[in-house]
Each structure stands twice: as structure tokens, then as C-alpha cells.
Design a protein around this motif. Structure first.
Motif, short mmCIF file in Angstrom:
data_model
loop_
_atom_site.label_atom_id
_atom_site.label_comp_id
_atom_site.label_asym_id
_atom_site.label_seq_id
_atom_site.Cartn_x
_atom_site.Cartn_y
_atom_site.Cartn_z
N UNK A 1 45.09 38.11 51.55
CA UNK A 1 45.89 39.33 51.45
C UNK A 1 45.00 40.42 50.87
N UNK A 2 45.46 41.65 50.97
CA UNK A 2 44.70 42.76 50.40
C UNK A 2 44.52 42.55 48.90
N UNK A 3 45.60 42.13 48.24
CA UNK A 3 45.54 41.91 46.80
C UNK A 3 44.54 40.82 46.44
N UNK A 4 44.56 39.75 47.24
CA UNK A 4 43.64 38.64 46.98
C UNK A 4 42.19 39.10 47.11
N UNK A 5 41.90 39.81 48.19
CA UNK A 5 40.53 40.28 48.43
C UNK A 5 40.08 41.25 47.35
N UNK A 6 40.97 42.13 46.91
CA UNK A 6 40.61 43.08 45.84
C UNK A 6 40.34 42.34 44.52
N UNK A 7 41.04 41.25 44.30
CA UNK A 7 40.88 40.51 43.04
C UNK A 7 39.50 39.88 42.93
N UNK A 8 38.83 39.67 44.07
CA UNK A 8 37.50 39.07 44.02
C UNK A 8 36.51 39.95 43.28
N UNK A 9 36.76 41.24 43.28
CA UNK A 9 35.86 42.16 42.58
C UNK A 9 36.06 42.12 41.07
N UNK A 10 37.16 41.52 40.64
CA UNK A 10 37.46 41.44 39.20
C UNK A 10 36.56 40.41 38.52
N UNK A 11 36.42 39.25 39.15
CA UNK A 11 35.61 38.19 38.57
C UNK A 11 35.19 37.18 39.62
N UNK A 12 34.09 36.50 39.35
CA UNK A 12 33.61 35.46 40.25
C UNK A 12 34.59 34.30 40.30
#
Length: 221
Positions: free
Chosen positions: A85-96
Motif C-alpha cells: 500500500x502507499x502507507x506501507x511503502x512510505x513507512x520503509x523510509x522511516x526505518x530499515x
């Protein structure tokens, strides 16, 4: 520079051969030495020297490994993994950690690693995760041997980069293989990916394009 690499490789070979001999000696003391153990490195866990046992495979093992490799390749393409999802993909930038906890994240990151010729790091990490789930002692020992040959042996084209301390730990653990034999090595590779490859992934065109494709509204019917 070339001579230094040759000397380093010779030293590595010597260390691994000594580790192999120590494993065989330990097994001999425990009464578990193979009857045809004429060559130490052929019968220990650490298949680390250039003997014939590394090139002569049992036909069943070859078929089994081919099947494993085939299954592995089928899951390496980001497009073939569950679409994030868009939210999931954006969360990848938060942490490894967010990337590694997401099946789609791991798949997309692995595809990126392939472009950097370091896909073996993710392959090793995933193999360790699968090993931890195994409870059958015989299967554990076989998986440990396979992981060592695939990712730890200096003769493997998929050898991962580990320091001497971790390699020493692995060689000791190989005396009594368990589902946690490679824990230290797995953590070191995880840290390597986190510090080295992850920042480049987040700043890559591949990640940017993925976000754009997820954020674009679906075409009107």
C-alpha cells in the motif's frame, strides 16, 4: 595490490583448513569420525578447501538445490511480491526495520540489492530466518551445512562479507550445529545492509518510481 589479495586468500584458506581439522579431531574424540575420513575437509561441516567433494554432488542433492534455487528466483522480483500500500511503502523510509518486516519491502529491497551485486546478503539473511523455524535436528544440520557452503565458504561465489571474529564463532558453532548457528553472522549482515545499502535504496530512482506508481490514481474506466 594483486599480490596482497593472493596472500590474504592464502591466509584465509589456512585458517579454514585449520578449523576443518579441529572439527574432525573433535568428532574423532566423540567417536563420530566417518569411516572414510581420509581428507579432513571432505567430511567436516566446513567444506572450505578445494577438494573433490565440493564438485562431486549426489544427484538427489543437485536436484534438491536446483529446486530451491528455482523457488528462490521466483520470489525475487518486486512486481511478483504482494503489492504494498502507499502507507506501507512510505513507512520503509522511516526505518530499515519497516522494510525487513514487510514481505513486499524485502522483495523490493532485494531487487535493488541485485542491481548492486549484493543480493547474497538478503539471501543469507532469509536463509537464516528459515533455519530458525526448523526443529528437526537432521534437517537443521543439513540446512546449516548448505548455508555454510552457499554463503560462508570462501570458495562460494555468494560468500557474504564477515569479519574474522564472526567467522571464528561460526567455526566453533559448527561443532554442534543448531538453528542458531549463524545468529551473529546474520546480525552482522543485517547491520551491513542497514548502514550501507538501505540509504541508497531509499534515495534510489526505483523507490521513488514505486511511490509515484502507488500514488497515481487508477485510470478511469
Amino acid at each position: 595490490m594483486g599480490s596482497e589479495r593472493v596472500e590474504m586468500r592464502k591466509r584465509q584458506m589456512q585458517v579454514h583448513q585449520e578449523a576443518a581439522a579441529s572439527v574432525l579431531q573433535a568428532r574423532h574424540r566423540m567417536g563420530n569420525t566417518p569411516t572414510n575420513a581420509s581428507n579432513a575437509c571432505c567430511f567436516c561441516w566446513c567444506c572450505c578447501c578445494s577438494c573433490s567433494c565440493l564438485t562431486v554432488r549426489n544427484e538427489d542433492e543437485t536436484i534438491q538445490q536446483t529446486t530451491i534455487d528455482s523457488k528462490t528466483e521466483k520470489t525475487t522480483n518486486c512486481e511478483e511480491s504482494p503489492k504494498p500500500t502507499v502507507e506501507d511503502a512510505h513507512s520503509w523510509a522511516v526505518s530499515f526495520e519497516k522494510v525487513m518486516k514487510s514481505a513486499a519491502g524485502r522483495s523490493c529491497f532485494r531487487q535493488f540489492l541485485r542491481t548492486e551485486f549484493s543480493e547474497e546478503n538478503m539471501m543469507f539473511w532469509l536463509a537464516c530466518e528459515e533455519l530458525k523455524k526448523e526443529t528437526n535436528k537432521t534437517v537443521v544440520e543439513e540446512k546449516v551445512r548448505q548455508i555454510y557452503e552457499d554463503f560462508i565458504s570462501i570458495l562460494s561465489p555468494k560468500e557474504v562479507s564477515l569479519d574474522s571474529r564472526v567467522r571464528d564463532v561460526i567455526n566453533r558453532n559448527m561443532l554442534e550445529p543448531t538453528s542458531h548457528t549463524f545468529d551473529d553472522a546474520q546480525q552482522q549482515i543485517y547491520t551491513l545492509m542497514q548502514r550501507d545499502s538501505y540509504p541508497r535504496f531509499i534515495n534510489s530512482a526505483a523507490y521513488t518510481d514505486l511511490l509515484k506508481s502507488l500514488e497515481e490514481p487508477p485510470p478511469e474506466p
